[in-house]
Scaffold this active site. Structure first.
Site, PDB file in Angstrom:
ATOM      1  N   HIS A  83       1.521   5.471  -1.704  1.00 53.31           N
ATOM      2  CA  HIS A  83       1.109   6.616  -2.426  1.00 53.31           C
ATOM      3  C   HIS A  83       2.257   7.068  -3.177  1.00 53.31           C
ATOM      4  O   HIS A  83       3.640   7.489  -2.304  1.00 53.31           O
ATOM      5  CB  HIS A  83       0.533   7.552  -1.584  1.00 53.31           C
ATOM      6  CG  HIS A  83      -0.741   7.271  -0.839  1.00 53.31           C
ATOM      7  ND1 HIS A  83      -2.002   7.314  -1.668  1.00 53.31           N
ATOM      8  CD2 HIS A  83      -1.020   6.607   0.200  1.00 53.31           C
ATOM      9  CE1 HIS A  83      -2.938   6.877  -0.749  1.00 53.31           C
ATOM     10  NE2 HIS A  83      -2.374   5.933   0.247  1.00 53.31           N
ATOM     11  N   HIS A 138       0.976  -1.079   0.009  1.00 53.17           N
ATOM     12  CA  HIS A 138       0.263   0.082  -0.095  1.00 53.17           C
ATOM     13  C   HIS A 138       0.980   1.131   0.075  1.00 53.17           C
ATOM     14  O   HIS A 138       1.533   1.536   1.062  1.00 53.17           O
ATOM     15  CB  HIS A 138      -0.880  -0.094   1.084  1.00 53.17           C
ATOM     16  CG  HIS A 138      -1.891   1.290   1.324  1.00 53.17           C
ATOM     17  ND1 HIS A 138      -3.431   1.065   1.413  1.00 53.17           N
ATOM     18  CD2 HIS A 138      -1.631   2.538   1.034  1.00 53.17           C
ATOM     19  CE1 HIS A 138      -3.866   2.248   1.428  1.00 53.17           C
ATOM     20  NE2 HIS A 138      -2.921   3.011   1.149  1.00 53.17           N
ATOM     21  N   LYS A 157      -9.380  -0.371  -5.740  1.00 51.12           N
ATOM     22  CA  LYS A 157      -9.267   0.259  -4.380  1.00 51.12           C
ATOM     23  C   LYS A 157     -10.835   1.100  -4.249  1.00 51.12           C
ATOM     24  O   LYS A 157     -11.170   1.825  -4.865  1.00 51.12           O
ATOM     25  CB  LYS A 157      -8.433   1.376  -4.308  1.00 51.12           C
ATOM     26  CG  LYS A 157      -8.387   2.136  -3.151  1.00 51.12           C
ATOM     27  CD  LYS A 157      -7.749   1.428  -1.939  1.00 51.12           C
ATOM     28  CE  LYS A 157      -7.879   2.340  -0.647  1.00 51.12           C
ATOM     29  NZ  LYS A 157      -6.607   2.931  -0.292  1.00 51.12           N
ATOM     30  N   HIS A 162     -10.438   1.008   1.795  1.00 51.81           N
ATOM     31  CA  HIS A 162     -10.497   2.002   3.013  1.00 51.81           C
ATOM     32  C   HIS A 162     -11.685   1.731   3.744  1.00 51.81           C
ATOM     33  O   HIS A 162     -12.409   2.473   3.425  1.00 51.81           O
ATOM     34  CB  HIS A 162     -10.277   3.413   2.417  1.00 51.81           C
ATOM     35  CG  HIS A 162     -10.029   4.628   3.540  1.00 51.81           C
ATOM     36  ND1 HIS A 162      -8.776   5.161   3.696  1.00 51.81           N
ATOM     37  CD2 HIS A 162     -10.688   5.006   4.628  1.00 51.81           C
ATOM     38  CE1 HIS A 162      -8.808   5.729   4.894  1.00 51.81           C
ATOM     39  NE2 HIS A 162      -9.889   5.723   5.182  1.00 51.81           N
ATOM     40  N   HIS A 201      -4.609  -0.980   5.978  1.00 52.03           N
ATOM     41  CA  HIS A 201      -4.091   0.046   7.177  1.00 52.03           C
ATOM     42  C   HIS A 201      -4.969  -0.071   8.153  1.00 52.03           C
ATOM     43  O   HIS A 201      -5.572   0.930   8.662  1.00 52.03           O
ATOM     44  CB  HIS A 201      -3.778   1.444   6.769  1.00 52.03           C
ATOM     45  CG  HIS A 201      -5.078   2.156   6.000  1.00 52.03           C
ATOM     46  ND1 HIS A 201      -6.234   2.025   6.347  1.00 52.03           N
ATOM     47  CD2 HIS A 201      -4.759   2.992   4.898  1.00 52.03           C
ATOM     48  CE1 HIS A 201      -6.851   2.454   5.111  1.00 52.03           C
ATOM     49  NE2 HIS A 201      -5.913   3.071   4.232  1.00 52.03           N
ATOM     50  N   ASP A 204       1.343   2.719   3.486  1.00 56.05           N
ATOM     51  CA  ASP A 204       0.585   3.777   3.300  1.00 56.05           C
ATOM     52  C   ASP A 204       1.598   5.185   3.473  1.00 56.05           C
ATOM     53  O   ASP A 204       1.013   6.213   4.013  1.00 56.05           O
ATOM     54  CB  ASP A 204      -0.577   3.815   4.439  1.00 56.05           C
ATOM     55  CG  ASP A 204      -1.872   4.758   3.776  1.00 56.05           C
ATOM     56  OD1 ASP A 204      -1.642   5.186   2.886  1.00 56.05           O
ATOM     57  OD2 ASP A 204      -2.380   5.118   4.808  1.00 56.05           O
TER      58      ASP A 204
HETATM   59  O1  DOR Z   1      -3.348   9.160   5.741  1.00 60.34           O
HETATM   60  C1  DOR Z   1      -3.508   8.974   4.595  1.00 60.34           C
HETATM   61  N1  DOR Z   1      -3.206   9.497   3.591  1.00 60.34           N
HETATM   62  N2  DOR Z   1      -4.464   8.167   4.582  1.00 60.34           N
HETATM   63  C2  DOR Z   1      -5.216   8.133   3.341  1.00 60.34           C
HETATM   64  O2  DOR Z   1      -6.309   7.057   3.430  1.00 60.34           O
HETATM   65  C3  DOR Z   1      -4.990   8.757   2.390  1.00 60.34           C
HETATM   66  C4  DOR Z   1      -3.564   8.847   2.273  1.00 60.34           C
HETATM   67  C5  DOR Z   1      -3.137  10.184   1.164  1.00 60.34           C
HETATM   68  O3  DOR Z   1      -3.413   9.901  -0.156  1.00 60.34           O
HETATM   69  O4  DOR Z   1      -2.462  11.241   1.615  1.00 60.34           O
HETATM   70 ZN    ZN Z   2      -3.364   5.116   1.542  1.00 63.54          ZN
END
Ligand code: DOR
Ligand code: ZN
Length: 346
Positions: free
Chosen positions: A15, A13, A99, A136, A174, A247
Site C-alpha cells: 500500500h 503486496h 484485487k 483478500h 497475506h 502488506d
Molecule cells: O491491515 C491491513 N491494512 N489490511 C488490509 O487488508 C488493508 C490495509 C490497508 O489498506 O490499510
Molecule cells: Zn493489503
C-alpha cells in the site's frame, strides 16, 4: 560479521496511498525493493485502466531523483468492472493483477464485491488471458468470528471459485492461518500465496496482552501461535507457492492510536533485516532469496531482478527509526520487539 547477497527483492503486496503519504512512504520501499504490486484501495478506488495509468504516473512523479522502482499496477474489482477494460489494461502491460476485496472486509473495501456471481464475467476473462486475481481472503458475515474468517473464506468462496474456474490464476494475499498455508501448498501452478513480514513475527497475544497495541493491529488479524509457526514453516520452505507480500500499510499515528484504530502494519522500512533475522532463526537463510526475490516473479511470469541486495549481520543490534515523518503525519515503523542485527548495506 555475516554477509549475504540476494537478487533484489520485490514486494508482491504493498500500500503506497497517494499525495503526501505516497511521497513519504515510497522511498522506504524503493530503497530496497525493485518492484511492488500496488494495492488499489485508494479513496476513490483504482477501478479502471485509465485510473491505474494516472496512479502509476503519480507514483513515478513521487519517486526521488536517482531511485529506481517499478510499480506493478492492480485494478480494484467492483460489481461494475468492465471485462474489456481489464483485458485492455492487461494487454498494454500496465496492469498485472486484479484485487478482490469482499465488500466491508477491510480499509476502503465498501466498493468491493458483494457476490462473486456479479463479477463472473470479469473472472472468466481473467482466466482466459491468465491475469492473476489477488484475493483478500476473509468472509464478512458478521456471524463468523474474526479469527475464523480466512478459513471460512477458503471453504465457502475460494475453493468453489477455483473448482468452477480452474484456469483462473489466484494469489491468496497475506495468509495468516495453517489452513491458508496448507491450501496454497496443494493448489498447483495456478495458486500462490503471499505472506507478510509481521505475520511471521507476531501472534494475537502481541496485540492484546498487557494493553491494546494498535500498531500490531492489521487485517487479516494475527492469529494463535500455531498459525504463526505454520506461516514460518511455509515461508522458509522454499516452496514456490509462497512469496513475500509485506502488506506494508501506512496510517498516520493519530488514526492508529484511536478509539476505532485503522488496520495496518508499516513494515517497508525494516522488512528485509527482519526477514533475514527470521530466516536465520529458522536455519533457512539460504531460502530467503526464493521467498523474497524468486518465487514471486516466477508466479507473475516476470524475470527475477538482475541487481542485488546485500544484507550484513553486525555484532551490535541495529537501530531503525521508530517513526517516519511524512507530510501527512508521523507513521510508526513496525517494531518486532527483539533486537535485530541485520542491516541492508547501501
Ligand atoms: O491491515 C491491513 N491494512 N489490511 C488490509 O487488508 C488493508 C490495509 C490497508 O489498506 O490499510
Ligand atoms: Zn493489503
Amino acid at each position: 560479521m555475516t554477509r549475504i547477497t540476494l537478487r533484489r527483492p520485490d514486494d508482491w503486496h504493498l500500500h503506497l496511498r497517494d499525495g503526501a503519504m505516497l511521497k513519504g512512504v515510497l522511498p522506504e520501499t524503493a530503497r530496497h525493493f525493485a518492484r511492488a504490486i500496488i494495492m488499489p484501495n485508494l479513496v476513490p478506488p483504482v477501478v479502471t485502466g485509465d485510473q491505474a495509468a494516472a496512479y502509476r504516473d503519480r507514483i513515478l512523479a513521487a519517486l526521488p531523483e536517482g531511485m529506481a522502482f517499478e510499480p506493478l499496477m492492480t485494478l480494484y474489482l467492483t460489481e461494475g468492472t468492465d471485462p474489456a477494460d481489464v483485458a485492455a489494461a492487461a494487454a498494454s502491460g500496465l496492469v498485472k493483477a486484479v484485487k478482490l476485496y469482499p465488500a466491508g472486509a477491510t480499509t476502503n473495501s465498501h466498493s468491493g464485491v458483494r457476490d462473486l456471481k456479479n463479477v463472473m464475467n470479469v473472472l472468466e476473462k481473467m482466466a482466459e488471458i491468465g491475469l492473476p486475481l489477488c484475493t483478500h481472503g476473509e468472509v464478512t458475515d458478521p456471524q463468523v468470528d474474526i479469527f475464523d474468517r480466512e478459513a471460512v473464506f477458503i471453504d465457502t468462496v475460494l475453493d468453489p471459485l477455483r473448482r468452477r474456474l480452474p484456469e483462473l490464476r489466484v494469489v491468496m494475499e497475506h495468509i495468516t492461518t495453517e489452513e491458508g498455508a496448507a491450501y496454497a501448498a496443494e493448489g498447483g501452478a495456478n495458486l500462490g500465496a503471499t505472506i507478510t513480514t509481521h505475520h511471521l513475527i507476531i501472534n494475537r497475544n502481541h496485540i492484546l496482552v498487557g494493553g491494546i497495541k494498535p500498531h500490531y493491529y492489521c487485517l487479516p488479524v494475527a492469529k494463535r501461535e500455531k498459525h504463526r509457526l505454520a506461516l514460518r514453516r511455509a515461508a522458509t520452505s522454499g516452496n514456490p507457492a509462497y512469496f513475500l507480500g509485506t502488506d506494508s500499510a501506512p496510517h498516520v499515528d493519530a488514526l492508529k492510536e484511536h478509539a476505532c484504530g485503522c488496520a495496518g502494519c508499516f513494515t517497508a522500512t525494516n522488512t528485509m533485516p527482519l526477514l533475514a533475522h527470521v530466516f536465520e532463526e529458522d536455519g533457512a537463510l539460504d531460502r530467503l532469496e526464493a521467498f523474497a526475490s524468486l518465487n514471486g516473479p516466477a508466479f507473475y511470469r516476470l524475470p527475477a531482478n538482475s541487481a542485488t541486495l546485500q544484507l550484513v549481520k553486525h555484532e551490535a543490534p541495529q537501530t531503525f527509526p521508530e517513526k517516519i515523518f511524512t507530510e501527512a503525519g508521523p507513521v510508526t515503523v513496525f517494531n518486532p520487539g527483539f533486537p535485530v542485527h541485520w542491516h541492508v548495506e547501501t
